[in-house]
Design a protein around this motif. Structure first.
Motif, PDB file in Angstrom:
ATOM      1  N   VAL A 119       1.021  -1.090   0.134  1.00  0.00           N
ATOM      2  CA  VAL A 119       0.011  -0.108   0.012  1.00  0.00           C
ATOM      3  C   VAL A 119       0.739   1.255   0.057  1.00  0.00           C
ATOM      4  CG1 VAL A 119      -1.801   1.212   1.224  1.00  0.00           C
ATOM      5  CG2 VAL A 119      -1.908  -1.396   1.053  1.00  0.00           C
ATOM      6  N   PHE A 120       0.377   2.100  -0.806  1.00  0.00           N
ATOM      7  CA  PHE A 120       1.160   3.492  -1.153  1.00  0.00           C
ATOM      8  C   PHE A 120       0.172   4.551  -0.709  1.00  0.00           C
ATOM      9  CE2 PHE A 120       3.516   0.757  -4.007  1.00  0.00           C
ATOM     10  CZ  PHE A 120       4.745   0.577  -3.240  1.00  0.00           C
ATOM     11  N   LYS A 121       0.657   5.531   0.014  1.00  0.00           N
ATOM     12  CA  LYS A 121      -0.369   6.657   0.211  1.00  0.00           C
ATOM     13  C   LYS A 121       0.626   7.957   0.531  1.00  0.00           C
ATOM     14  CE  LYS A 121      -3.795   8.282   3.518  1.00  0.00           C
ATOM     15  NZ  LYS A 121      -4.593   7.891   4.683  1.00  0.00           N
ATOM     16  N   ASP A 122       0.190   9.128   0.207  1.00  0.00           N
ATOM     17  CA  ASP A 122       0.663  10.301   0.732  1.00  0.00           C
ATOM     18  C   ASP A 122       2.006  10.694  -0.052  1.00  0.00           C
ATOM     19  OD1 ASP A 122      -1.440  11.294   1.562  1.00  0.00           O
ATOM     20  OD2 ASP A 122      -1.008  10.517   3.597  1.00  0.00           O
ATOM     21  N   ILE A 123       2.310  10.105  -1.218  1.00  0.00           N
ATOM     22  CA  ILE A 123       3.845   9.981  -1.788  1.00  0.00           C
ATOM     23  C   ILE A 123       3.704  10.902  -3.057  1.00  0.00           C
ATOM     24  CG2 ILE A 123       5.900   8.597  -2.644  1.00  0.00           C
ATOM     25  CD1 ILE A 123       4.755   6.392  -0.653  1.00  0.00           C
ATOM     26  N   GLU A 124       4.521  11.853  -3.127  1.00  0.00           N
ATOM     27  CA  GLU A 124       4.297  12.730  -4.469  1.00  0.00           C
ATOM     28  C   GLU A 124       4.700  11.678  -5.969  1.00  0.00           C
ATOM     29  OE1 GLU A 124       3.641  16.627  -6.132  1.00  0.00           O
ATOM     30  OE2 GLU A 124       3.558  15.777  -4.018  1.00  0.00           O
ATOM     31  N   MET A 125       5.329  10.731  -5.788  1.00  0.00           N
ATOM     32  CA  MET A 125       5.770  10.050  -6.960  1.00  0.00           C
ATOM     33  C   MET A 125       4.562   9.006  -7.391  1.00  0.00           C
ATOM     34  SD  MET A 125       8.700  10.342  -8.395  1.00  0.00           S
ATOM     35  CE  MET A 125       9.588   8.767  -8.956  1.00  0.00           C
ATOM     36  N   GLU A 137      -5.277   5.850  -0.864  1.00  0.00           N
ATOM     37  CA  GLU A 137      -4.418   4.770  -0.877  1.00  0.00           C
ATOM     38  C   GLU A 137      -4.423   3.936  -2.081  1.00  0.00           C
ATOM     39  OE1 GLU A 137      -4.594   3.671   3.979  1.00  0.00           O
ATOM     40  OE2 GLU A 137      -5.281   2.474   2.379  1.00  0.00           O
ATOM     41  N   VAL A 138      -3.350   3.575  -2.713  1.00  0.00           N
ATOM     42  CA  VAL A 138      -3.228   2.746  -3.825  1.00  0.00           C
ATOM     43  C   VAL A 138      -2.452   1.641  -3.676  1.00  0.00           C
ATOM     44  CG1 VAL A 138      -2.301   2.653  -6.471  1.00  0.00           C
ATOM     45  CG2 VAL A 138      -3.130   4.920  -5.178  1.00  0.00           C
ATOM     46  N   THR A 139      -2.806   0.376  -3.825  1.00  0.00           N
ATOM     47  CA  THR A 139      -2.166  -0.835  -3.561  1.00  0.00           C
ATOM     48  C   THR A 139      -1.696  -1.600  -4.727  1.00  0.00           C
ATOM     49  OG1 THR A 139      -3.833  -1.527  -1.817  1.00  0.00           O
ATOM     50  CG2 THR A 139      -2.591  -3.362  -2.678  1.00  0.00           C
ATOM     51  N   ALA A 159      -6.249 -10.327  -9.167  1.00  0.00           N
ATOM     52  CA  ALA A 159      -5.536  -9.297  -8.452  1.00  0.00           C
ATOM     53  C   ALA A 159      -5.387  -7.869  -8.845  1.00  0.00           C
ATOM     54  CB  ALA A 159      -4.191 -10.079  -7.748  1.00  0.00           C
ATOM     55  N   ARG A 160      -5.495  -7.818 -10.262  1.00  0.00           N
ATOM     56  CA  ARG A 160      -5.257  -6.341 -10.742  1.00  0.00           C
ATOM     57  C   ARG A 160      -5.987  -5.361 -10.192  1.00  0.00           C
ATOM     58  NH1 ARG A 160      -6.247  -3.197 -15.646  1.00  0.00           N
ATOM     59  NH2 ARG A 160      -8.159  -4.421 -16.027  1.00  0.00           N
ATOM     60  N   GLU A 161      -5.160  -4.351  -9.881  1.00  0.00           N
ATOM     61  CA  GLU A 161      -5.734  -2.924  -9.286  1.00  0.00           C
ATOM     62  C   GLU A 161      -5.497  -1.882 -10.634  1.00  0.00           C
ATOM     63  OE1 GLU A 161      -6.969  -0.063  -8.607  1.00  0.00           O
ATOM     64  OE2 GLU A 161      -6.816  -0.550  -6.462  1.00  0.00           O
ATOM     65  N   PRO A 162      -6.741  -1.701 -11.138  1.00  0.00           N
ATOM     66  CA  PRO A 162      -6.758  -0.755 -12.338  1.00  0.00           C
ATOM     67  C   PRO A 162      -6.008   0.389 -12.350  1.00  0.00           C
ATOM     68  CG  PRO A 162      -8.866  -1.743 -12.066  1.00  0.00           C
ATOM     69  CD  PRO A 162      -8.177  -1.982 -10.939  1.00  0.00           C
ATOM     70  N   ARG A 163      -6.011   1.062 -10.910  1.00  0.00           N
ATOM     71  CA  ARG A 163      -5.234   2.224 -10.824  1.00  0.00           C
ATOM     72  C   ARG A 163      -3.649   1.924 -10.635  1.00  0.00           C
ATOM     73  NH1 ARG A 163      -7.581   4.307  -5.491  1.00  0.00           N
ATOM     74  NH2 ARG A 163      -7.221   2.459  -4.718  1.00  0.00           N
ATOM     75  N   MET A 164      -3.211   0.850 -10.914  1.00  0.00           N
ATOM     76  CA  MET A 164      -1.757   0.453 -10.841  1.00  0.00           C
ATOM     77  C   MET A 164      -1.489  -0.240 -11.849  1.00  0.00           C
ATOM     78  SD  MET A 164       1.212   0.899  -9.076  1.00  0.00           S
ATOM     79  CE  MET A 164       0.869   1.592  -7.553  1.00  0.00           C
TER      80      MET A 164
END
Length: 202
Positions: A119-125, A137-139, A159-164
């Motif tokens: 999980v990634f959150k609050d990261i400019e990249m 939050e993006v997983t 498992a695919r997350e369309p946002r990632m």
């Protein structure tokens, strides 16, 4: 070749993939003969140029690619990467125009630590994969490895997350995709940066 493709089309795709491979190899992400890249040449029928099996990815030439069909099988001649079938599955599933598979230390290490996803959150990249930098939050999905590309493809699809535009294969490496080889490269570099950041945090 097929009626819609020529040897020149394949050579031009090979030149692009050779340049991209050399870049990733220079980062240490495609050591030895590991890793593979592909680019979609036609959609209907699906045809991809895939890096040939067993070649040093830092030394590829435009000739070191194989034309494969929607099942990852060689259309004409040559031996494609063993994972060509998964490249074709990703291209068909996501609409991607290019797929990158690299073996990075961070992806393998974090795949073991976070089998349920990273999980990634609050990261400019995160903007580099088209997501807001804050309050979302993006997983990055993590799937179990398999030598059977049909099984691996089913796991990726589930498992695919369309946002990632990426997935980690535990104990194996990272698959990333984009509309073009350039975008797939940018996505790969951004996702790997996020993984390296997460690794240093632990």
């Amino acid at each position: 070749m097929t009626a819609d493709l020529t040897a020149l089309d394949l050579e031009e795709a090979g030149a692009v993939l050779a340049a991209e491979s050399a870049r990733f190899a220079s980062f240490g992400w495609m050591r030895g003969t590991s890793g593979n890249l592909s680019v979609v040449l036609t959609r209907d029928p699906l045809r991809l140029a895939v890096t040939a099996s067993g070649h040093d990815k830092g030394e590829l030439t435009p000739a070191d690619v194989v034309l494969v069909d929607g099942n990852g099988a060689a259309v004409h001649e040559g031996k494609p990467s063993a994972e060509a079938e998964l490249h074709a599955r990703v291209a068909a599933l996501t609409g991607a125009g290019a797929v990158v598979h690299v073996h990075t230390v961070a992806s393998v290490a974090l795949g073991h630590r976070h089998p349920g996803g990273i999980v990634f959150k609050d990261i400019e990249m995160l903007k580099g994969v088209g997501q807001p930098a804050h309050d979302v939050e993006v997983t990055l999905p993590v799937i179990a490895n398999s030598q059977d590309m049909k099984i691996l493809g089913d796991r990726l699809e589930a498992a695919r997350e369309p946002r990632m535009p990426a997935v980690v294969v535990a104990g194996h490496g990272l698959y990333v995709w984009g509309d073009t080889p350039r975008q797939a490269r940018h996505h790969t570099e951004v996702v790997e940066w996020l993984l390296e950041l997460e690794l240093t945090r632990r």
